[in-house]
Design a protein around this motif. Structure first.
Motif, PDB file in Angstrom:
ATOM      1  N   MET A 174       0.809  -1.214   0.000  1.00  0.00           N
ATOM      2  CA  MET A 174       0.000   0.000   0.000  1.00  0.00           C
ATOM      3  C   MET A 174       0.846   1.269   0.000  1.00  0.00           C
ATOM      4  O   MET A 174       0.308   2.374  -0.149  1.00  0.00           O
ATOM      5  N   ARG A 175       2.142   1.156   0.158  1.00  0.00           N
ATOM      6  CA  ARG A 175       3.007   2.340   0.150  1.00  0.00           C
ATOM      7  C   ARG A 175       3.050   3.011  -1.219  1.00  0.00           C
ATOM      8  O   ARG A 175       3.583   4.111  -1.344  1.00  0.00           O
ATOM      9  N   ILE A 176       2.504   2.347  -2.203  1.00  0.00           N
ATOM     10  CA  ILE A 176       2.460   2.974  -3.524  1.00  0.00           C
ATOM     11  C   ILE A 176       1.617   4.246  -3.502  1.00  0.00           C
ATOM     12  O   ILE A 176       1.875   5.189  -4.261  1.00  0.00           O
ATOM     13  N   LEU A 177       0.615   4.319  -2.601  1.00  0.00           N
ATOM     14  CA  LEU A 177      -0.228   5.520  -2.513  1.00  0.00           C
ATOM     15  C   LEU A 177       0.565   6.740  -2.062  1.00  0.00           C
ATOM     16  O   LEU A 177       0.565   7.775  -2.757  1.00  0.00           O
ATOM     17  N   PRO A 178       1.243   6.700  -0.901  1.00  0.00           N
ATOM     18  CA  PRO A 178       2.015   7.887  -0.516  1.00  0.00           C
ATOM     19  C   PRO A 178       3.146   8.207  -1.483  1.00  0.00           C
ATOM     20  O   PRO A 178       3.506   9.373  -1.650  1.00  0.00           O
ATOM     21  N   VAL A 179       3.711   7.192  -2.129  1.00  0.00           N
ATOM     22  CA  VAL A 179       4.789   7.452  -3.088  1.00  0.00           C
ATOM     23  C   VAL A 179       4.252   8.254  -4.277  1.00  0.00           C
ATOM     24  O   VAL A 179       4.900   9.210  -4.737  1.00  0.00           O
ATOM     25  N   ILE A 180       3.072   7.896  -4.760  1.00  0.00           N
ATOM     26  CA  ILE A 180       2.484   8.640  -5.880  1.00  0.00           C
ATOM     27  C   ILE A 180       2.200  10.079  -5.465  1.00  0.00           C
ATOM     28  O   ILE A 180       2.486  11.029  -6.214  1.00  0.00           O
ATOM     29  N   PHE A 181       1.643  10.261  -4.257  1.00  0.00           N
ATOM     30  CA  PHE A 181       1.376  11.617  -3.770  1.00  0.00           C
ATOM     31  C   PHE A 181       2.677  12.425  -3.674  1.00  0.00           C
ATOM     32  O   PHE A 181       2.723  13.609  -4.034  1.00  0.00           O
ATOM     33  N   ARG A 182       3.716  11.796  -3.160  1.00  0.00           N
ATOM     34  CA  ARG A 182       4.991  12.499  -2.988  1.00  0.00           C
ATOM     35  C   ARG A 182       5.623  12.838  -4.334  1.00  0.00           C
ATOM     36  O   ARG A 182       6.173  13.926  -4.502  1.00  0.00           O
ATOM     37  N   LEU A 183       5.573  11.918  -5.266  1.00  0.00           N
ATOM     38  CA  LEU A 183       6.140  12.195  -6.589  1.00  0.00           C
ATOM     39  C   LEU A 183       5.393  13.332  -7.277  1.00  0.00           C
ATOM     40  O   LEU A 183       5.991  14.141  -7.990  1.00  0.00           O
ATOM     41  N   GLU A 184       4.088  13.403  -7.060  1.00  0.00           N
ATOM     42  CA  GLU A 184       3.319  14.493  -7.662  1.00  0.00           C
ATOM     43  C   GLU A 184       3.649  15.825  -6.991  1.00  0.00           C
ATOM     44  O   GLU A 184       3.816  16.840  -7.662  1.00  0.00           O
ATOM     45  N   ARG A 185       3.754  15.832  -5.675  1.00  0.00           N
ATOM     46  CA  ARG A 185       4.078  17.063  -4.963  1.00  0.00           C
ATOM     47  C   ARG A 185       5.484  17.537  -5.285  1.00  0.00           C
ATOM     48  O   ARG A 185       5.764  18.735  -5.286  1.00  0.00           O
ATOM     49  N   ALA A 186       6.383  16.593  -5.553  1.00  0.00           N
ATOM     50  CA  ALA A 186       7.753  16.946  -5.896  1.00  0.00           C
ATOM     51  C   ALA A 186       7.909  17.304  -7.375  1.00  0.00           C
ATOM     52  O   ALA A 186       9.021  17.556  -7.843  1.00  0.00           O
ATOM     53  N   ASP A 187       6.817  17.299  -8.101  1.00  0.00           N
ATOM     54  CA  ASP A 187       6.797  17.652  -9.514  1.00  0.00           C
ATOM     55  C   ASP A 187       7.574  16.648 -10.363  1.00  0.00           C
ATOM     56  O   ASP A 187       8.093  16.986 -11.431  1.00  0.00           O
ATOM     57  N   PHE A 188       7.639  15.400  -9.893  1.00  0.00           N
ATOM     58  CA  PHE A 188       8.249  14.325 -10.667  1.00  0.00           C
ATOM     59  C   PHE A 188       7.221  13.581 -11.518  1.00  0.00           C
ATOM     60  O   PHE A 188       7.572  12.903 -12.476  1.00  0.00           O
ATOM     61  N   LEU A 189       5.977  13.689 -11.120  1.00  0.00           N
ATOM     62  CA  LEU A 189       4.932  12.896 -11.763  1.00  0.00           C
ATOM     63  C   LEU A 189       3.653  13.717 -11.794  1.00  0.00           C
ATOM     64  O   LEU A 189       3.321  14.400 -10.822  1.00  0.00           O
ATOM     65  N   HIS A 190       2.937  13.640 -12.917  1.00  0.00           N
ATOM     66  CA  HIS A 190       1.663  14.326 -13.066  1.00  0.00           C
ATOM     67  C   HIS A 190       0.583  13.262 -13.278  1.00  0.00           C
ATOM     68  O   HIS A 190       0.544  12.605 -14.324  1.00  0.00           O
ATOM     69  N   VAL A 191      -0.244  13.100 -12.272  1.00  0.00           N
ATOM     70  CA  VAL A 191      -1.213  12.001 -12.280  1.00  0.00           C
ATOM     71  C   VAL A 191      -2.645  12.505 -12.340  1.00  0.00           C
ATOM     72  O   VAL A 191      -3.573  11.785 -11.976  1.00  0.00           O
ATOM     73  N   ASN A 192      -2.841  13.747 -12.793  1.00  0.00           N
ATOM     74  CA  ASN A 192      -4.210  14.253 -12.870  1.00  0.00           C
ATOM     75  C   ASN A 192      -5.054  13.424 -13.828  1.00  0.00           C
ATOM     76  O   ASN A 192      -6.186  13.057 -13.526  1.00  0.00           O
ATOM     77  N   GLN A 193      -4.480  13.132 -15.000  1.00  0.00           N
ATOM     78  CA  GLN A 193      -5.213  12.340 -15.979  1.00  0.00           C
ATOM     79  C   GLN A 193      -5.435  10.922 -15.470  1.00  0.00           C
ATOM     80  O   GLN A 193      -6.516  10.349 -15.644  1.00  0.00           O
ATOM     81  N   LEU A 194      -4.403  10.348 -14.817  1.00  0.00           N
ATOM     82  CA  LEU A 194      -4.546   9.008 -14.259  1.00  0.00           C
ATOM     83  C   LEU A 194      -5.610   8.980 -13.172  1.00  0.00           C
ATOM     84  O   LEU A 194      -6.436   8.064 -13.107  1.00  0.00           O
ATOM     85  N   ARG A 195      -5.601  10.003 -12.301  1.00  0.00           N
ATOM     86  CA  ARG A 195      -6.600  10.066 -11.238  1.00  0.00           C
ATOM     87  C   ARG A 195      -8.001  10.184 -11.818  1.00  0.00           C
ATOM     88  O   ARG A 195      -8.953   9.571 -11.334  1.00  0.00           O
ATOM     89  N   ARG A 196      -8.127  10.989 -12.885  1.00  0.00           N
ATOM     90  CA  ARG A 196      -9.439  11.154 -13.513  1.00  0.00           C
ATOM     91  C   ARG A 196      -9.919   9.838 -14.135  1.00  0.00           C
ATOM     92  O   ARG A 196     -11.095   9.489 -14.037  1.00  0.00           O
ATOM     93  N   GLN A 197      -9.001   9.105 -14.755  1.00  0.00           N
ATOM     94  CA  GLN A 197      -9.385   7.834 -15.361  1.00  0.00           C
ATOM     95  C   GLN A 197      -9.768   6.806 -14.308  1.00  0.00           C
ATOM     96  O   GLN A 197     -10.732   6.050 -14.477  1.00  0.00           O
TER      97      GLN A 197
END
Length: 488
Positions: free
Chosen positions: A247-270
């Motif tokens: 389940m640590r994949i959840l905080p990792v995704i949040f952290r990567l997005e906050r650090a501007d390493f990953l943009h998951v808006n489209q993924l979250r919408r899907q």
């Protein structure tokens, strides 16, 4: 100016810290994924990364299995003896007999089952049976024990050639036997797993970060409760919790997005659309069917009649505005019809009436006798137009004056009220309402079967896609409007 620079430095420092923690959390997640995959994929790691396997086996409490290692050691001794002395050496025959015995013991005891690798033994048995069947001209061997006895025999190896059979064993049998292992068990009856020793430094680091962030939030928002502070960044708890590490994949995704390493808006919408689509069809169908069922129940209880009659003894009916909605709706419709619709469609009405007069005159015998006289048809057309115009004008003026006349309005209201009462009572007397109710219920049932319950997933997806498109257009429009207001 100095405040602006200090603010920029603070933002840069925060971004640097976010990126550092994102990289650390990503490294921890990579270790977790490797640990979770190690046991299922140990054969792959064993064949391609043997040095890594030797070291990580210690973390999992793994060591070579004694029985299978003894088997492979005996094979090595046989290979050495044959290379030094050949197949005719007496010691070679003793080794072959020993391998026949060890093969039978391996099949009977199944040392692979203890770590869930029983399928490996089945693959070994299948390979040895197929090998013996091929080299013995297709003679089917049903017993793997018999196949091993034939394989580890002097007559077989001397006739088929030691080199070829040794190569087959090293390629098809030896790697499968070598992949077996023994795993120690702790006092609780569970397999030993020391991954917590690797994970502990990360847990301590993430725990300190969680506490410091919570104290900072408490300082910034002193009125917040500690529960609210924890819920503020709840996803970081998975980095501290030692169970369900995937389940640590959840905080990792949040952290990567906050650090501007990953943009998951489209993924979250899907993902959101996928979840909504999985429930929308059922929920929509349930809601509409529920409404239709309630309507059917109300009609079957006779509430349609009571609603039409609006009787005073219907105590369960709640009137929220002391207005007869049916009469009000009819009044609005009449107003729209008289003042807006009829003036616009008057030419069409005139044309229909004129055509009707023309047909009526043509069917009159008197007109048939005179229509062939010159000028009669033109006179008939002109008289028809004047007559139609006179009728429609007088009728429209009558309707307008009737709407403006309070007496006419009152009489019309009484007429509507009397009509409703008489209609309801007469329908009851003639037993027509029961048939109407049954037809209404059957009609609603057909609606459920033909439309509601056939609501397909493609239609739901199309609805969600349109909703998402509308939201996107609204967001873009709001963005441009805000920019225009700022520039102005």
């Amino acid at each position: 100016m100095d405040n602006h620079k200090s603010k920029n430095k603070s933002n840069n420092a925060n971004l640097w810290f976010e990126r550092l923690m994102a990289i650390i959390s990503m490294a921890n997640l990579s270790l977790v994924i490797f640990d979770l995959s190690y046991i299922p994929w140990r054969n792959l790691y064993f064949n391609h990364l043997p040095e890594l396997t030797k070291k990580y086996d210690l973390i999992k409490g793994i060591e070579p299995h004694r029985d299978t290692q003894k088997y492979l050691a005996t094979v090595d001794d046989l290979q050495t003896s044959i290379e030094l002395s050949g197949l005719d050496f007496p010691e070679v025959k003793n080794r072959l007999y020993q391998l026949q015995k060890l093969s039978v013991e391996m099949i009977n005891n199944n040392p692979f089952a203890g770590v869930g690798k029983a399928g490996t033994l089945e693959k070994i048995k299948k390979n040895i049976r197929e090998r013996i069947a091929v080299v013995t001209n297709g003679r089917k061997i049903s017993s793997s024990k018999e196949a091993f006895k034939i394989f580890w025999s002097y007559d077989y190896l001397s006739s088929k050639g030691w080199g070829k059979e040794n190569l087959f064993f090293n390629q098809k049998i030896q790697p499968l036997i070598a992949s077996n292992y023994f795993r120690h068990i702790d006092d609780n009856g569970e397999f030993i797993d020391l991954f917590w020793m690797i994970d502990l430094p990360f847990i301590v680091l993430f725990s300190l970060e969680f506490i410091i962030l919570s104290l900072w939030l408490k300082h910034k928002h002193p009125n917040f409760s500690y529960l609210r502070l924890v819920l503020w960044h709840w996803y970081n708890l998975w980095l501290i919790f030692p169970l369900w590490r995937w389940m640590r994949i959840l905080p990792v995704i949040f952290r990567l997005e906050r650090a501007d390493f990953l943009h998951v808006n489209q993924l979250r919408r899907q993902i959101q659309q996928l979840i909504v689509a999985s429930f929308a069809e059922e929920i929509t169908e349930m809601v509409i069917v529920r409404v239709i069922n309630q309507t059917q129940t109300s009609i079957s209880k006779g509430e349609l009649t009571r609603w039409l009659l609006q009787r005073d003894n219907w105590f369960s009916y709640v009137d929220v505005n002391n207005i007869n909605e049916i009469e009000a709706i009819i009044e609005i419709f009449v107003q729209v019809l008289i003042y807006q619709i009829i003036p616009q469609i008057k030419p069409e009405i005139d044309a229909i009436l004129q055509h009707a007069i023309h047909i009526t005159l043509n069917q009159t015998p008197f007109y048939q006798n005179f229509k062939n006289f010159p000028g009669v048809e033109a006179i008939q057309t002109q008289l028809g137009q004047e007559l139609v115009n006179h009728i429609t004008t007088n009728l429209y003026q009558f309707l307008v004056s009737g709407c403006k006349d309070p007496v006419s309005t009152e009489l019309s209201s009484k007429l509507m009220e009397s009509f409703t009462k008489v209609l309801g009572s007469e329908m009851q007397k003639k037993n027509i309402l029961s048939e109407v109710q049954n037809l209404f219920i059957d009609f609603l049932e057909e609606v459920k079967i033909n439309y509601v319950q056939q609501l397909s997933e493609e239609e739901i997806e199309e609805i969600l896609e349109r909703t998402s498109h509308l939201k996107t257009q609204t967001s873009v429009r709001h963005f441009f409007n805000s920019n225009n207001s700022l520039t102005s």
